[in-house]
Design a protein around this motif. Structure first.
Motif, PDB file in Angstrom:
ATOM      1  N   GLN A 159       0.825  -1.209   0.000  1.00 51.10           N
ATOM      2  CA  GLN A 159       0.000   0.000   0.000  1.00 51.10           C
ATOM      3  C   GLN A 159       0.865   1.268   0.000  1.00 51.10           C
ATOM      4  O   GLN A 159       0.355   2.362   0.170  1.00 51.10           O
ATOM      5  N   GLN A 160       2.171   1.089  -0.155  1.00 48.13           N
ATOM      6  CA  GLN A 160       3.172   2.150  -0.216  1.00 48.13           C
ATOM      7  C   GLN A 160       3.242   2.948   1.089  1.00 48.13           C
ATOM      8  O   GLN A 160       3.489   4.154   1.087  1.00 48.13           O
ATOM      9  N   ARG A 161       3.060   2.240   2.209  1.00 48.07           N
ATOM     10  CA  ARG A 161       3.256   2.825   3.528  1.00 48.07           C
ATOM     11  C   ARG A 161       4.649   2.458   4.015  1.00 48.07           C
ATOM     12  O   ARG A 161       5.083   1.317   3.832  1.00 48.07           O
ATOM     13  N   ASN A 162       5.316   3.395   4.663  1.00 53.29           N
ATOM     14  CA  ASN A 162       6.636   3.127   5.241  1.00 53.29           C
ATOM     15  C   ASN A 162       6.439   2.189   6.423  1.00 53.29           C
ATOM     16  O   ASN A 162       5.833   2.557   7.415  1.00 53.29           O
ATOM     17  N   VAL A 163       6.966   0.943   6.299  1.00 50.91           N
ATOM     18  CA  VAL A 163       6.761  -0.062   7.345  1.00 50.91           C
ATOM     19  C   VAL A 163       8.009  -0.339   8.163  1.00 50.91           C
ATOM     20  O   VAL A 163       7.924  -0.861   9.271  1.00 50.91           O
ATOM     21  N   SER A 164       9.180  -0.002   7.631  1.00 43.16           N
ATOM     22  CA  SER A 164      10.414  -0.220   8.390  1.00 43.16           C
ATOM     23  C   SER A 164      11.531   0.616   7.794  1.00 43.16           C
ATOM     24  O   SER A 164      11.439   1.081   6.664  1.00 43.16           O
ATOM     25  N   GLN A 165      12.591   0.770   8.602  1.00 39.55           N
ATOM     26  CA  GLN A 165      13.773   1.469   8.102  1.00 39.55           C
ATOM     27  C   GLN A 165      15.017   0.830   8.689  1.00 39.55           C
ATOM     28  O   GLN A 165      14.965   0.180   9.731  1.00 39.55           O
ATOM     29  N   LEU A 166      16.114   1.020   7.998  1.00 36.50           N
ATOM     30  CA  LEU A 166      17.401   0.463   8.402  1.00 36.50           C
ATOM     31  C   LEU A 166      18.440   1.561   8.304  1.00 36.50           C
ATOM     32  O   LEU A 166      18.429   2.332   7.339  1.00 36.50           O
ATOM     33  N   VAL A 167      19.328   1.637   9.293  1.00 32.98           N
ATOM     34  CA  VAL A 167      20.465   2.548   9.236  1.00 32.98           C
ATOM     35  C   VAL A 167      21.733   1.747   9.500  1.00 32.98           C
ATOM     36  O   VAL A 167      21.709   0.745  10.219  1.00 32.98           O
ATOM     37  N   ALA A 168      22.837   2.189   8.909  1.00 30.73           N
ATOM     38  CA  ALA A 168      24.133   1.529   9.107  1.00 30.73           C
ATOM     39  C   ALA A 168      25.239   2.484   8.688  1.00 30.73           C
ATOM     40  O   ALA A 168      25.016   3.436   7.927  1.00 30.73           O
ATOM     41  N   GLU A 169      26.433   2.213   9.197  1.00 26.81           N
ATOM     42  CA  GLU A 169      27.586   3.037   8.829  1.00 26.81           C
ATOM     43  C   GLU A 169      28.022   2.781   7.387  1.00 26.81           C
ATOM     44  O   GLU A 169      28.390   3.703   6.669  1.00 26.81           O
ATOM     45  N   LYS A 170      27.988   1.511   6.966  1.00 26.19           N
ATOM     46  CA  LYS A 170      28.455   1.142   5.627  1.00 26.19           C
ATOM     47  C   LYS A 170      27.509   0.127   5.009  1.00 26.19           C
ATOM     48  O   LYS A 170      26.789  -0.576   5.711  1.00 26.19           O
ATOM     49  N   GLY A 171      27.576   0.043   3.686  1.00 21.45           N
ATOM     50  CA  GLY A 171      26.759  -0.925   2.986  1.00 21.45           C
ATOM     51  C   GLY A 171      27.377  -1.288   1.655  1.00 21.45           C
ATOM     52  O   GLY A 171      28.321  -0.647   1.188  1.00 21.45           O
ATOM     53  N   LYS A 172      26.827  -2.341   1.065  1.00 20.15           N
ATOM     54  CA  LYS A 172      27.298  -2.799  -0.245  1.00 20.15           C
ATOM     55  C   LYS A 172      26.115  -3.422  -0.964  1.00 20.15           C
ATOM     56  O   LYS A 172      25.303  -4.118  -0.349  1.00 20.15           O
ATOM     57  N   VAL A 173      26.006  -3.167  -2.264  1.00 24.71           N
ATOM     58  CA  VAL A 173      24.969  -3.771  -3.080  1.00 24.71           C
ATOM     59  C   VAL A 173      25.651  -4.614  -4.154  1.00 24.71           C
ATOM     60  O   VAL A 173      26.532  -4.127  -4.860  1.00 24.71           O
ATOM     61  N   ASP A 174      25.256  -5.877  -4.251  1.00 30.34           N
ATOM     62  CA  ASP A 174      25.705  -6.744  -5.335  1.00 30.34           C
ATOM     63  C   ASP A 174      24.843  -6.374  -6.541  1.00 30.34           C
ATOM     64  O   ASP A 174      23.637  -6.632  -6.550  1.00 30.34           O
ATOM     65  N   ASP A 175      25.439  -5.763  -7.551  1.00 33.31           N
ATOM     66  CA  ASP A 175      24.674  -5.258  -8.684  1.00 33.31           C
ATOM     67  C   ASP A 175      24.106  -6.362  -9.568  1.00 33.31           C
ATOM     68  O   ASP A 175      23.202  -6.100 -10.365  1.00 33.31           O
ATOM     69  N   LEU A 176      24.594  -7.585  -9.444  1.00 35.93           N
ATOM     70  CA  LEU A 176      24.045  -8.704 -10.220  1.00 35.93           C
ATOM     71  C   LEU A 176      22.795  -9.278  -9.558  1.00 35.93           C
ATOM     72  O   LEU A 176      21.768  -9.469 -10.201  1.00 35.93           O
ATOM     73  N   THR A 177      22.875  -9.572  -8.260  1.00 35.02           N
ATOM     74  CA  THR A 177      21.751 -10.187  -7.543  1.00 35.02           C
ATOM     75  C   THR A 177      20.821  -9.158  -6.929  1.00 35.02           C
ATOM     76  O   THR A 177      19.716  -9.491  -6.540  1.00 35.02           O
ATOM     77  N   ARG A 178      21.297  -7.924  -6.774  1.00 33.26           N
ATOM     78  CA  ARG A 178      20.589  -6.844  -6.085  1.00 33.26           C
ATOM     79  C   ARG A 178      20.456  -7.107  -4.586  1.00 33.26           C
ATOM     80  O   ARG A 178      19.630  -6.502  -3.915  1.00 33.26           O
ATOM     81  N   ASP A 179      21.282  -8.018  -4.051  1.00 37.08           N
ATOM     82  CA  ASP A 179      21.343  -8.242  -2.607  1.00 37.08           C
ATOM     83  C   ASP A 179      22.074  -7.067  -1.977  1.00 37.08           C
ATOM     84  O   ASP A 179      23.009  -6.523  -2.564  1.00 37.08           O
ATOM     85  N   MET A 180      21.629  -6.664  -0.768  1.00 33.89           N
ATOM     86  CA  MET A 180      22.258  -5.556  -0.068  1.00 33.89           C
ATOM     87  C   MET A 180      22.828  -6.024   1.257  1.00 33.89           C
ATOM     88  O   MET A 180      22.195  -6.834   1.946  1.00 33.89           O
ATOM     89  N   PHE A 181      24.018  -5.556   1.590  1.00 37.82           N
ATOM     90  CA  PHE A 181      24.688  -5.875   2.846  1.00 37.82           C
ATOM     91  C   PHE A 181      24.832  -4.589   3.645  1.00 37.82           C
ATOM     92  O   PHE A 181      25.193  -3.557   3.086  1.00 37.82           O
ATOM     93  N   ALA A 182      24.587  -4.667   4.948  1.00 42.41           N
ATOM     94  CA  ALA A 182      24.766  -3.515   5.835  1.00 42.41           C
ATOM     95  C   ALA A 182      25.774  -3.908   6.906  1.00 42.41           C
ATOM     96  O   ALA A 182      25.725  -5.024   7.432  1.00 42.41           O
TER      97      ALA A 182
END
Length: 178
Positions: A82-105
């Protein structure tokens, strides 16, 4: 006439633009150079025209050869169907695997949902394939009713359903212990 031709040749030679190449030393390059880099970025993720998440990053570096994007000082807001903000994440660093679109925090990772569930850990992965949050690191999950600590976790991205695989501490709170 010869004098005029000589002057014309001198003028043309003197007008030749010299191409200056920047100096690059091997000390300046430590591996691959980012193909894209930006500061104070805001990236929208959508699927079928529906907002799924917004990523905020103080510094973003995209590496095409490694197929990854590195992030610093990140905040991600996740949205439901329903396009409601349900959660949020914060971290000092992150990485996105551009092939799988997996994200690491990494480092001081805190995820919180709209119901008040708070997850703290030092590293987690968001799997794009099933949109689950997973880690094998130490986690702490605090709700209005309980505190669970342990190693290993799998949760949905809204943090409504989660499993701590190797709990080391659990506590429940009564209404008076809030």
């Amino acid at each position: 006439m010869k004098k005029l031709l000589f002057i014309l040749i001198l003028v043309l030679i003197s007008c030749k633009e010299e191409k200056v190449q920047p100096k690059i030393t091997s000390a300046d390059i430590n591996g691959e150079i980012p193909t894209h880099e930006s500061w104070n970025s805001k990236v929208y993720f959508s699927e079928d025209g529906k907002l799924k998440a917004i990523l905020y990053s103080e510094h973003l570096q995209k590496f095409d050869l490694k197929k990854e994007t590195l992030l610093e000082k990140i905040r991600i807001e996740f949205y439901d169907k329903q396009q409601r903000n349900v959660s949020q994440l914060v971290a000092e660093k992150g990485k996105v695997d551009d092939l799988t679109r997996d994200m690491f925090a990494f480092e001081n990772v805190i995820a919180q949902n709209d119901s008040g569930v708070v997850l703290k850990t030092e590293m987690l992965k968001w799997r794009n394939s099933d949109q689950k949050i997973v880690t094998d690191k130490f986690v702490s999950i605090k709700t209005k009713k309980e505190l669970i600590e342990g190693y290993g976790l799998e949760a949905d991205q809204s943090l409504n359903n989660y499993v701590v695989f190797n709990p080391t501490y659990t506590a429940t709170f009564s209404q008076s212990n809030k």
